[in-house]
Scaffold this motif. Structure first.
Motif, mmCIF file in Angstrom:
data_model
loop_
_atom_site.group_PDB
_atom_site.id
_atom_site.type_symbol
_atom_site.label_atom_id
_atom_site.label_comp_id
_atom_site.label_asym_id
_atom_site.label_seq_id
_atom_site.Cartn_x
_atom_site.Cartn_y
_atom_site.Cartn_z
ATOM 1 N N ARG A 1 0.683 -1.358 -0.028
ATOM 2 C CA ARG A 1 -0.139 -0.122 0.065
ATOM 3 C C ARG A 1 0.929 1.378 0.159
ATOM 4 O O ARG A 1 0.675 2.149 -0.678
ATOM 5 N N LEU A 2 1.758 1.158 0.891
ATOM 6 C CA LEU A 2 2.622 2.319 1.249
ATOM 7 C C LEU A 2 3.511 2.769 -0.059
ATOM 8 O O LEU A 2 4.175 3.727 -0.629
ATOM 9 N N HIS A 3 4.033 1.623 -0.713
ATOM 10 C CA HIS A 3 5.060 1.668 -1.649
ATOM 11 C C HIS A 3 5.142 0.819 -2.866
ATOM 12 O O HIS A 3 5.759 -0.267 -3.247
ATOM 13 N N PRO A 4 4.194 1.155 -3.805
ATOM 14 C CA PRO A 4 3.752 0.286 -4.835
ATOM 15 C C PRO A 4 4.840 0.854 -5.784
ATOM 16 O O PRO A 4 5.360 1.659 -6.135
ATOM 17 N N PRO A 5 5.459 -0.531 -6.174
ATOM 18 C CA PRO A 5 6.366 -0.517 -7.196
ATOM 19 C C PRO A 5 6.066 0.598 -8.679
ATOM 20 O O PRO A 5 6.771 1.361 -8.836
ATOM 21 N N ILE A 6 4.801 0.527 -9.057
ATOM 22 C CA ILE A 6 4.397 1.321 -10.048
ATOM 23 C C ILE A 6 3.802 2.520 -9.478
ATOM 24 O O ILE A 6 2.750 2.149 -8.917
ATOM 25 N N THR A 7 4.234 3.533 -9.592
ATOM 26 C CA THR A 7 3.628 4.718 -9.086
ATOM 27 C C THR A 7 2.129 5.404 -9.606
ATOM 28 O O THR A 7 1.447 6.141 -9.065
ATOM 29 N N GLU A 8 2.221 5.239 -10.901
ATOM 30 C CA GLU A 8 1.087 5.943 -11.687
ATOM 31 C C GLU A 8 0.647 5.235 -13.151
ATOM 32 O O GLU A 8 1.759 4.519 -13.466
ATOM 33 N N SER A 9 -0.496 5.412 -13.448
ATOM 34 C CA SER A 9 -0.765 4.807 -14.751
ATOM 35 C C SER A 9 -1.430 5.935 -15.556
ATOM 36 O O SER A 9 -2.241 6.642 -15.169
ATOM 37 N N THR A 10 -0.900 5.658 -16.580
ATOM 38 C CA THR A 10 -1.251 7.004 -17.766
ATOM 39 C C THR A 10 -1.743 6.355 -18.969
ATOM 40 O O THR A 10 -0.926 5.730 -19.430
ATOM 41 N N ARG A 11 -2.696 6.769 -19.511
ATOM 42 C CA ARG A 11 -3.386 6.060 -20.845
ATOM 43 C C ARG A 11 -4.159 7.258 -21.363
ATOM 44 O O ARG A 11 -4.395 8.380 -21.416
ATOM 45 N N LEU A 12 -4.276 6.965 -22.735
ATOM 46 C CA LEU A 12 -4.667 7.833 -23.758
ATOM 47 C C LEU A 12 -6.448 7.271 -24.108
ATOM 48 O O LEU A 12 -6.341 5.936 -24.280
ATOM 49 N N ALA A 13 -7.115 8.093 -24.305
ATOM 50 C CA ALA A 13 -8.336 7.672 -24.542
ATOM 51 C C ALA A 13 -8.575 7.556 -26.051
ATOM 52 O O ALA A 13 -8.230 8.229 -27.016
ATOM 53 N N ALA A 14 -8.798 6.312 -26.295
ATOM 54 C CA ALA A 14 -9.067 5.746 -27.854
ATOM 55 C C ALA A 14 -10.335 5.967 -28.447
ATOM 56 O O ALA A 14 -10.518 6.048 -29.691
ATOM 57 N N GLU A 15 -11.451 6.409 -27.667
ATOM 58 C CA GLU A 15 -12.774 7.105 -28.243
ATOM 59 C C GLU A 15 -13.363 8.079 -27.151
ATOM 60 O O GLU A 15 -12.763 7.850 -25.783
ATOM 61 N N ASP A 16 -14.198 8.658 -27.426
ATOM 62 C CA ASP A 16 -14.946 9.430 -26.265
ATOM 63 C C ASP A 16 -15.567 8.737 -25.321
ATOM 64 O O ASP A 16 -16.027 7.696 -25.549
#
Length: 550
Positions: free
Chosen positions: A391-406
């Motif tokens: 919980r305190l130390h997730p190895p992956i700190t964020e997730s960024t994505r692109l909207a492929a559609e509205d």
């Protein structure tokens, strides 16, 4: 891995332009080109994407990247912005672009199930993943992702992990033997040991045997090109040019392919992983094609995957995809578990009472080891320590994505838009960039209560101690650490079993303290993934004072 790219893309603090005229010219040229490129997309998003409030733009070139990078903990910056602008807000990015950050549980629960279909990897993430690991599971979208995931699933089933539990304990005992020898040669029965280095050894040897039936021998002092490349990448400081490329890569994905010092190390790692993967892959193929009996065939993760390579298999995977999965296993097996184990030892060194309670729970196994079922369900405090570390130390700190559609994203709590309107849903236009700040949400007071920043394993023993907002999250145990939806970490069960097995051996055998006392400062160093480091140490060193438990 995409989160690694996202992290690097905004890490601009190391970039000092000062009097570098070549970069100045490049920035101006790219900015002018980008402004023309953005006009059409900006007009479209201005009509369809909800205009949210957010922090002011610190730089037209760098956006707010430096604000996040200079902070000792970017999660706290994200949390402060959420408190000021609401659980959904806009953050300026490089060259006039922006992204929407979601800290709302209902919005997050809407986002994750739509990954690989509506919310896909950004072009720069996809380029970086292909460059590092090939066109495997991490790189794929939609039906290709579903097919590849199914082909890997047998290797991570409960049956497979139960069979591999002995491998986890074997690696832990090899480390114990080595540490016993170190302590034996030191007067006083204690020694300072760089635990992160040893957790790396445990992780690479474990994934080698469990993933490929190959022993790297790292715990016995053997060197390999793969381990050397990982260590070089994690200790290398990004150059001005490589930082510049990564900074602008979200706008110009082709920059990720241009030569730079960090890219050379990535290619070296890719080459090393490719060479060992070819050898192991060919060995496994020969074993299967040679008519080995079912009981004698390779039961490693990759051995099970190769069966899907057969063209007659319903889940036919290409040779290219098999190689990509092997590289992915090496990266994930080396990086994430070693980082999490290191953080657990750090937290237990800060919290001696928690360390004592954990050791007390594990003392029932003085003459044997817990089995797979006991690791999963019979050791509540060990489970609490592991979950709290994740919980305190997730190895992956964020997730960024692109909207492929509205899309339309619902909110659990309404937010105020830039025009002052209050809305309970967001309209998202195609090509909008969205970020889930995983570390921020995992540590948020709004989700986890006033002790959110504290290491408290007891919160997992009594689920009633978990606040309402956290319970609204759909991920593993209400955490975002393993993501959710189609991209939920496939190796979650493997990682948890290894984490618990190794920690159970180390805590039963040794006591850990911070070398420089309870006021020791731990910082987050840049590597392939963010790693802990004792402040002032070179590379990613975490020296702890270790002594035997009598």
């Amino acid at each position: 891995m995409d989160a690694v790219v996202n992290r690097v893309s905004i890490n601009v603090g190391a970039l000092e332009l000062r009097s570098i005229s070549t970069l100045d010219v490049a920035v101006v040229s790219l900015t002018v080109w980008a402004l023309f490129k953005l006009i059409k997309a900006t007009r479209r998003q201005g009509v369809k994407t909800t205009r949210l409030r957010g922090p002011p733009n610190e730089s037209i070139v760098f956006g707010n990247g430096r604000v996040l990078d200079k902070s000792p903990d970017s999660a706290e910056i994200y949390e402060q912005w959420a408190e000021e602008y609401g659980a959904a807000y806009k953050v300026p990015s490089a060259l006039g672009k922006s992204r929407i950050v979601l800290c709302d549980p209902k919005a997050i629960s809407h986002y994750y199930p739509r990954e690989t279909s509506i919310y896909i990897l950004t072009p720069v993430s996809r380029n970086a993943i292909e460059r590092l690991a090939g066109r495997g599971l991490l790189w794929s979208h939609g039906e290709s992702h579903k097919r590849q995931r199914k082909s890997l699933t047998p290797g991570f089933s409960n049956t497979a992990i139960r069979r591999l539990t002995s491998v986890f304990f074997d690696s832990a005992y090899k480390a114990k033997t080595a540490w016993d020898a170190i302590l034996e040669s030191n007067p006083g029965g204690s020694a300072v040991i760089d635990v992160q280095n040893w957790m790396n050894h445990i992780s690479i040897d474990t994934i080698g045997i469990a993933g490929f039936s190959h022993d790297f021998g790292s715990l016995e002092g053997k060197r390999s090109a793969v381990v050397d490349a990982f260590e070089e990448l994690n200790s290398a400081k990004p150059s001005i040019l490589s930082t510049f490329f990564f900074l602008l890569a979200p706008m110009f994905p082709w920059l990720i392919k241009l030569p730079n010092s960090r890219g050379m190390i990535v290619r070296k790692l890719n080459r090393a992983m490719g060479e060992i993967s070819k050898v192991l892959l060919e060995r496994s193929r020969q074993e299967i094609q040679g008519g080995a009996s079912e009981s004698d065939q390779d039961k490693s993760i990759i051995g099970l995957l190769i069966k899907s390579e057969d063209e007659n298999s319903a889940l036919h995977v290409t040779p290219e995809e098999v190689m990509a999965q092997m590289k992915l296993l090496l990266i994930a097996g080396y990086e994430t578990t070693s980082i999490s184990l290191t953080w657990a030892l750090i937290e237990l060194s800060y919290n001696q009472e928690a360390q004592r309670r954990l050791r007390e729970e594990l003392q029932q196994f003085s003459t044997n080891d817990p089995n797979w079922e006991q690791l999963n369900n019979g050791l509540p405090y060990l489970d609490g320590v592991v979950q709290e570390t994740l919980r305190l130390h997730p190895p992956i700190t964020e997730s960024t994505r692109l909207a492929a559609e509205d899309d339309v994203i619902p909110l659990s709590v309404p937010v105020q838009t830039a025009s002052g309107e209050v809305v309970d849903r967001l309209t998202i236009a195609k090509d909008t960039i969205l970020t889930i700040p995983i570390r921020c949400v995992n540590r948020s007071v709004d989700f986890w209560g006033p002790d959110a920043k504290e290491f408290n394993p007891d919160r997992w023993i009594d689920d009633g101690k978990i606040s309402g907002k956290a319970k609204d999250l759909q991920g593993h145990r209400h955490l975002l650490t393993f993501a959710d939806g189609p991209r939920t970490c496939l190796g979650k069960g493997f990682a948890l079993a290894e984490f618990k097995a190794v920690l159970s051996v180390l805590i039963r055998s040794f006591a850990f303290e911070l070398r420089d006392g309870p006021d020791t400062k731990i910082e987050r160093a840049r590597g392939l993934l963010p790693r802990p480091r004792v402040a002032g140490e070179q590379g990613c060193r975490v020296p702890l004072l270790v002594r035997r438990v009598e």
